[in-house]
Write a protein that holds these residues in place. Sequence first.
Motif, PDB file in Angstrom:
ATOM      1  N   THR A  93       0.832  -1.206   0.000  1.00 44.21           N
ATOM      2  CA  THR A  93       0.000   0.000   0.000  1.00 44.21           C
ATOM      3  C   THR A  93       0.866   1.254   0.000  1.00 44.21           C
ATOM      4  O   THR A  93       0.630   2.181  -0.786  1.00 44.21           O
ATOM      5  CB  THR A  93      -0.935  -0.003   1.219  1.00 44.21           C
ATOM      6  N   ARG A  94       1.857   1.287   0.858  1.00 45.77           N
ATOM      7  CA  ARG A  94       2.720   2.468   0.955  1.00 45.77           C
ATOM      8  C   ARG A  94       3.489   2.709  -0.352  1.00 45.77           C
ATOM      9  O   ARG A  94       3.543   3.837  -0.847  1.00 45.77           O
ATOM     10  CB  ARG A  94       3.676   2.307   2.139  1.00 45.77           C
ATOM     11  N   LYS A  95       4.056   1.654  -0.932  1.00 44.83           N
ATOM     12  CA  LYS A  95       4.812   1.809  -2.186  1.00 44.83           C
ATOM     13  C   LYS A  95       3.911   2.261  -3.331  1.00 44.83           C
ATOM     14  O   LYS A  95       4.311   3.082  -4.160  1.00 44.83           O
ATOM     15  CB  LYS A  95       5.498   0.491  -2.555  1.00 44.83           C
ATOM     16  N   GLU A 118       2.968   5.978  -2.888  1.00 52.48           N
ATOM     17  CA  GLU A 118       4.126   6.816  -3.215  1.00 52.48           C
ATOM     18  C   GLU A 118       4.316   6.930  -4.728  1.00 52.48           C
ATOM     19  O   GLU A 118       4.607   8.007  -5.246  1.00 52.48           O
ATOM     20  CB  GLU A 118       5.396   6.252  -2.578  1.00 52.48           C
ATOM     21  N   LYS A 119       4.136   5.825  -5.445  1.00 50.69           N
ATOM     22  CA  LYS A 119       4.293   5.839  -6.905  1.00 50.69           C
ATOM     23  C   LYS A 119       3.227   6.717  -7.564  1.00 50.69           C
ATOM     24  O   LYS A 119       3.527   7.521  -8.446  1.00 50.69           O
ATOM     25  CB  LYS A 119       4.222   4.422  -7.466  1.00 50.69           C
ATOM     26  N   VAL A 120       1.975   6.570  -7.132  1.00 53.21           N
ATOM     27  CA  VAL A 120       0.893   7.349  -7.735  1.00 53.21           C
ATOM     28  C   VAL A 120       1.050   8.830  -7.382  1.00 53.21           C
ATOM     29  O   VAL A 120       0.801   9.704  -8.224  1.00 53.21           O
ATOM     30  CB  VAL A 120      -0.484   6.803  -7.312  1.00 53.21           C
ATOM     31  N   GLU A 121       1.484   9.142  -6.171  1.00 55.79           N
ATOM     32  CA  GLU A 121       1.724  10.542  -5.815  1.00 55.79           C
ATOM     33  C   GLU A 121       2.793  11.145  -6.726  1.00 55.79           C
ATOM     34  O   GLU A 121       2.643  12.268  -7.199  1.00 55.79           O
ATOM     35  CB  GLU A 121       2.191  10.644  -4.353  1.00 55.79           C
ATOM     36  N   LEU A 162      -2.686  18.305  -9.070  1.00 55.24           N
ATOM     37  CA  LEU A 162      -1.888  18.674  -7.912  1.00 55.24           C
ATOM     38  C   LEU A 162      -2.784  18.911  -6.694  1.00 55.24           C
ATOM     39  O   LEU A 162      -3.804  19.596  -6.780  1.00 55.24           O
ATOM     40  CB  LEU A 162      -1.085  19.944  -8.226  1.00 55.24           C
ATOM     41  N   ARG A 163      -2.421  18.320  -5.570  1.00 52.14           N
ATOM     42  CA  ARG A 163      -3.094  18.456  -4.268  1.00 52.14           C
ATOM     43  C   ARG A 163      -4.475  17.813  -4.218  1.00 52.14           C
ATOM     44  O   ARG A 163      -5.224  18.041  -3.268  1.00 52.14           O
ATOM     45  CB  ARG A 163      -3.156  19.912  -3.835  1.00 52.14           C
ATOM     46  N   ASP A 164      -4.834  17.027  -5.218  1.00 51.07           N
ATOM     47  CA  ASP A 164      -6.078  16.262  -5.158  1.00 51.07           C
ATOM     48  C   ASP A 164      -5.812  14.944  -4.439  1.00 51.07           C
ATOM     49  O   ASP A 164      -4.780  14.310  -4.635  1.00 51.07           O
ATOM     50  CB  ASP A 164      -6.629  15.972  -6.561  1.00 51.07           C
ATOM     51  N   GLU A 165      -6.773  14.537  -3.635  1.00 48.59           N
ATOM     52  CA  GLU A 165      -6.619  13.306  -2.865  1.00 48.59           C
ATOM     53  C   GLU A 165      -7.106  12.095  -3.650  1.00 48.59           C
ATOM     54  O   GLU A 165      -8.031  12.192  -4.455  1.00 48.59           O
ATOM     55  CB  GLU A 165      -7.411  13.380  -1.557  1.00 48.59           C
ATOM     56  N   PHE A 166      -6.487  10.970  -3.377  1.00 49.28           N
ATOM     57  CA  PHE A 166      -6.948   9.681  -3.888  1.00 49.28           C
ATOM     58  C   PHE A 166      -6.750   8.651  -2.784  1.00 49.28           C
ATOM     59  O   PHE A 166      -5.992   8.875  -1.830  1.00 49.28           O
ATOM     60  CB  PHE A 166      -6.179   9.285  -5.162  1.00 49.28           C
ATOM     61  N   HIS A 167      -7.472   7.560  -2.894  1.00 55.20           N
ATOM     62  CA  HIS A 167      -7.391   6.487  -1.896  1.00 55.20           C
ATOM     63  C   HIS A 167      -7.019   5.186  -2.604  1.00 55.20           C
ATOM     64  O   HIS A 167      -7.544   4.891  -3.681  1.00 55.20           O
ATOM     65  CB  HIS A 167      -8.731   6.297  -1.186  1.00 55.20           C
ATOM     66  N   PHE A 168      -6.144   4.429  -1.978  1.00 62.14           N
ATOM     67  CA  PHE A 168      -5.797   3.088  -2.457  1.00 62.14           C
ATOM     68  C   PHE A 168      -6.193   2.107  -1.361  1.00 62.14           C
ATOM     69  O   PHE A 168      -5.822   2.268  -0.203  1.00 62.14           O
ATOM     70  CB  PHE A 168      -4.302   2.975  -2.756  1.00 62.14           C
ATOM     71  N   LYS A 169      -6.981   1.113  -1.746  1.00 65.65           N
ATOM     72  CA  LYS A 169      -7.483   0.133  -0.787  1.00 65.65           C
ATOM     73  C   LYS A 169      -7.162  -1.262  -1.299  1.00 65.65           C
ATOM     74  O   LYS A 169      -7.375  -1.560  -2.470  1.00 65.65           O
ATOM     75  CB  LYS A 169      -8.994   0.302  -0.633  1.00 65.65           C
ATOM     76  N   LYS A 190      -6.278  -2.794   4.106  1.00 62.99           N
ATOM     77  CA  LYS A 190      -5.464  -1.601   4.336  1.00 62.99           C
ATOM     78  C   LYS A 190      -5.876  -0.536   3.338  1.00 62.99           C
ATOM     79  O   LYS A 190      -6.018  -0.805   2.151  1.00 62.99           O
ATOM     80  CB  LYS A 190      -3.987  -1.953   4.168  1.00 62.99           C
ATOM     81  N   GLU A 191      -6.090   0.672   3.822  1.00 62.25           N
ATOM     82  CA  GLU A 191      -6.441   1.804   2.962  1.00 62.25           C
ATOM     83  C   GLU A 191      -5.528   2.965   3.314  1.00 62.25           C
ATOM     84  O   GLU A 191      -5.295   3.246   4.486  1.00 62.25           O
ATOM     85  CB  GLU A 191      -7.892   2.209   3.144  1.00 62.25           C
ATOM     86  N   LEU A 192      -5.011   3.604   2.274  1.00 66.33           N
ATOM     87  CA  LEU A 192      -4.110   4.727   2.477  1.00 66.33           C
ATOM     88  C   LEU A 192      -4.516   5.860   1.536  1.00 66.33           C
ATOM     89  O   LEU A 192      -4.918   5.619   0.397  1.00 66.33           O
ATOM     90  CB  LEU A 192      -2.673   4.291   2.192  1.00 66.33           C
ATOM     91  N   THR A 193      -4.407   7.076   2.013  1.00 68.14           N
ATOM     92  CA  THR A 193      -4.756   8.252   1.233  1.00 68.14           C
ATOM     93  C   THR A 193      -3.481   8.946   0.772  1.00 68.14           C
ATOM     94  O   THR A 193      -2.533   9.066   1.539  1.00 68.14           O
ATOM     95  CB  THR A 193      -5.597   9.223   2.079  1.00 68.14           C
ATOM     96  N   GLY A 194      -3.488   9.372  -0.475  1.00 70.32           N
ATOM     97  CA  GLY A 194      -2.353  10.100  -1.025  1.00 70.32           C
ATOM     98  C   GLY A 194      -2.799  11.393  -1.674  1.00 70.32           C
ATOM     99  O   GLY A 194      -3.983  11.593  -1.947  1.00 70.32           O
ATOM    100  N   ILE A 195      -1.833  12.269  -1.908  1.00 67.70           N
ATOM    101  CA  ILE A 195      -2.099  13.559  -2.557  1.00 67.70           C
ATOM    102  C   ILE A 195      -1.145  13.689  -3.736  1.00 67.70           C
ATOM    103  O   ILE A 195       0.067  13.525  -3.590  1.00 67.70           O
ATOM    104  CB  ILE A 195      -1.899  14.729  -1.575  1.00 67.70           C
ATOM    105  N   SER A 196      -1.683  13.992  -4.902  1.00 68.63           N
ATOM    106  CA  SER A 196      -0.877  14.099  -6.114  1.00 68.63           C
ATOM    107  C   SER A 196       0.139  15.227  -5.995  1.00 68.63           C
ATOM    108  O   SER A 196      -0.147  16.289  -5.442  1.00 68.63           O
ATOM    109  CB  SER A 196      -1.773  14.341  -7.329  1.00 68.63           C
TER     110      SER A 196
END
Length: 148
Positions: free
Chosen positions: A52-54, A57-60, A103-110, A133-139
């Motif tokens: 999830t973390r990797k 990070e890649k999508v961000e 830029l600065r838009d949120e996304f979720h990976f589950k 596991k769910e993690l939120t990222g920001i572009s």
Amino acid sequence: MKKKIFKIINKAKNQDGYVEFFFTIFVFCFLISILIAIAPPFITREKVSIITRKTVEKVEFDGKVTPQTYTFVDNLINKANLTSKNPKYSFTGNIRPNGKIQLRDEFHFKINVTEKIKLTGFDATDINMPIQKELTGISEVFYKSSEL
């Protein structure tokens, strides 16, 4: 602890503590077997957290979700030997139809996997434990309006 073990062995030599000695050995082996049966869900949970973390990070860094992103996740799942655990994953959030994330838009990976805990050698006593596991990222990528 060491003195206690020698005390039990000395009782066994005196032929008074054989039952106690064998009972202690039985309890010790039982606890080791329970530890071995319960450890896999914790290991799987850690592997899912790393994936999830990797991925986030890649999508961000890329700023988009493309077929290469799905291939990247599938490769991580294969490397972690989670393909037999029925993995399912998804991306949600502010993702444009072409996969770009501003830029600065949120996304979720589950991601969801199912770990099977085997308490005995029989399938009737297996416990299916869902791990999620769910993690939120920001572009981190800026797109001009003509690129979106």
